[in-house]
Every structure is written in structure tokens, then in C-alpha cells.
Design a protein around this motif. Structure first.
Motif, PDB file in Angstrom:
ATOM      1  N   ILE A  95       0.835  -1.270  -0.055  1.00 25.40           N
ATOM      2  CA  ILE A  95      -0.114   0.057  -0.060  1.00 25.40           C
ATOM      3  C   ILE A  95       0.958   1.344  -0.036  1.00 25.40           C
ATOM      4  N   ALA A  96       1.958   1.176   0.701  1.00 22.24           N
ATOM      5  CA  ALA A  96       2.888   2.299   0.813  1.00 22.24           C
ATOM      6  C   ALA A  96       3.502   2.635  -0.786  1.00 22.24           C
ATOM      7  N   VAL A  97       3.960   1.570  -1.226  1.00 15.80           N
ATOM      8  CA  VAL A  97       4.199   1.714  -2.627  1.00 15.80           C
ATOM      9  C   VAL A  97       3.200   2.422  -3.747  1.00 15.80           C
TER      10      VAL A  97
ATOM     11  N   ALA B 185      -5.273  10.016 -14.966  1.00 18.14           N
ATOM     12  CA  ALA B 185      -6.376   9.778 -14.050  1.00 18.14           C
ATOM     13  C   ALA B 185      -6.843   8.162 -13.923  1.00 18.14           C
ATOM     14  N   LYS B 186      -6.976   7.677 -15.232  1.00 15.32           N
ATOM     15  CA  LYS B 186      -7.169   6.298 -15.266  1.00 15.32           C
ATOM     16  C   LYS B 186      -6.185   5.229 -14.325  1.00 15.32           C
ATOM     17  N   GLU B 187      -4.917   5.708 -14.499  1.00 11.23           N
ATOM     18  CA  GLU B 187      -3.770   4.841 -13.867  1.00 11.23           C
ATOM     19  C   GLU B 187      -4.089   4.955 -12.084  1.00 11.23           C
ATOM     20  N   ILE B 188      -4.540   6.355 -11.923  1.00  6.63           N
ATOM     21  CA  ILE B 188      -4.748   6.768 -10.310  1.00  6.63           C
ATOM     22  C   ILE B 188      -5.853   5.731 -10.037  1.00  6.63           C
TER      23      ILE B 188
ATOM     24  N   GLN C 242      -6.034   3.248  -7.141  1.00  4.95           N
ATOM     25  CA  GLN C 242      -6.838   3.423  -6.062  1.00  4.95           C
ATOM     26  C   GLN C 242      -7.641   2.007  -5.838  1.00  4.95           C
ATOM     27  N   ALA C 243      -8.274   1.324  -6.933  1.00  2.71           N
ATOM     28  CA  ALA C 243      -9.065   0.236  -6.615  1.00  2.71           C
ATOM     29  C   ALA C 243      -8.047  -1.052  -5.906  1.00  2.71           C
TER      30      ALA C 243
END
Lengths: 58, 147
Positions: free
Chosen positions: B33-35, B104-107, B111-112
Motif C-alpha cells: 500500500i505504501a508503494v 487519471a485512469k492509472e490513479i 486506488q482500486a
């Protein structure tokens, strides 16, 4: 999912994005440190070759 | 007649081994999660940079970091075109809008993935608590029987 499958999926995804882009855009292949400018066709061929290499190793 | 085998109670040693496994799993998930958080922060910085460059416009002088704290001067030729990695060692020139959408898609996908990992952490925590409770119960039973 196996690492190989993940790489294969990523290449397929990249190919999909690439195909959607117009031909007049600039494309680059990452050679490690430098990015080398190539045509869209060359970029596509590079990815297809990578895919074939992965499939051939099964 | 089939013999009904009594369910073997796990030993405290077995339980603590399992417990250690779950704790290691939680730590690994946290590290992952940190990565992901670092990557999301990098993508957000890229969005900010793209927007700032677009606002500044063509012809502005910029400094490009080349490592070891050194920078080289350059001029923005075309702030409306951004070269973005599309994966598998290929980068493509995108319009600002396309680049922002791609980022934005990558983010969103990161996030998912983050949410999935968080759920896995919650699950592992629940298992850890169950195992701790079991260990306590067995400890108490052993304490009683040794008296």
C-alpha cells in the motif's frame, strides 16, 4: 495470476492504447536510459515481438 | 459403524505459527500500500506539472533535473503534447487532455488495487484476533488442567 500472464496482459493493453492513437504522433521505445523515437508501426512490431516471445516460451 | 474422530485441538505453538503468518501478511500488504501511495503521489505531481506547464505556455525556460542535483536549461516547445508511458517500454506523445485522462485512469486503477489490499488487511486482522482469542482460551484451559 502468473508473472508471465501479467506481462502478457500489460503488453496487450499497451498495444490496444497504441492502436487507438493517430499515426502522426511521436512514439518512443525505452532502451533503458534513453527513449528512442520510432514510428507507430515500429512500436507495434516491437510489442508484437515481445508478445510472441512470451507465448513462445510456454 | 464409522468412527467419529474427535477434532484435534490446535496447540498454542501451531496457533502462534499461524498468527506470525498473518502478521507477516499484514506487514507485506502495508508495504505494498505504501508503494501504491507513492505512485499515486507521483501521478498527482505529474498532473500538477502538466497543468502548470500548459498555463505557462510555449517558449518558457525550464530546468530539467539530470541527477546529482544538477539541472540543464531547456525551453518548452510544445506544452500541449506530453510523452507518456503506455506500458511495456513504449511511450507515446499524447495531447494534454489525453495525458491527463490516461493518468487519471492509472490513479483510479491504483486506488482500486489499494482498496482490495485494504480489505485483505481487514480480513487478516480479523483472523489474527480470532487466533489470539483461541490462544488465550487454550492458555486458560492449560492453566486450569495443570493446577
Amino acid at each position: 495470476m502468473e508473472k508471465k500472464e501479467l506481462i502478457q496482459k500489460q503488453i496487450e493493453k499497451s498495444l490496444e492504447i497504441l492502436k487507438k492513437l493517430p499515426d502522426d504522433r511521436k512514439f518512443f521505445i525505452n532502451t533503458g536510459v534513453l527513449l528512442v523515437e520510432v514510428s507507430k508501426k515500429e512500436a507495434e512490431e516491437y510489442l508484437k515481438k515481445e508478445l510472441e516471445g512470451l507465448r513462445g516460451n510456454t | 459403524m464409522a468412527k467419529k474422530e474427535a477434532k484435534k485441538q490446535p496447540t498454542t505453538e501451531e496457533l502462534s505459527r499461524e498468527l506470525r503468518g498473518y502478521i507477516a501478511q499484514i506487514e507485506a500488504l502495508r508495504a505494498e500500500i505504501a508503494v501504491i501511495d507513492e505512485n499515486i503521489a507521483t501521478y498527482r505531481t505529474a498532473i500538477k506539472t502538466i497543468n502548470n506547464l500548459r498555463d505557462l505556455g510555449k517558449g518558457k525556460n525550464i530546468l530539467i533535473p539530470i541527477g546529482a542535483g544538477a539541472q540543464i536549461e531547456a525551453k518548452i516547445e510544445n506544452p500541449d503534447r506530453i510523452v507518456v508511458s503506455i506500458g511495456s517500454g513504449i511511450s507515446a506523445e499524447l495531447t494534454t487532455e489525453e495525458a491527463l485522462t490516461q493518468i487519471a485512469k492509472e490513479i483510479a486503477s491504483l486506488q482500486a488495487l489499494r482498496r482490495t489490499l485494504e480489505e485483505a488487511i481487514v480480513e487478516a486482522y480479523t483472523k489474527t484476533e480470532e487466533l489470539l482469542q483461541k490462544t488465550r482460551e487454550i492458555g486458560q484451559e492449560e492453566g486450569k488442567s495443570s493446577k
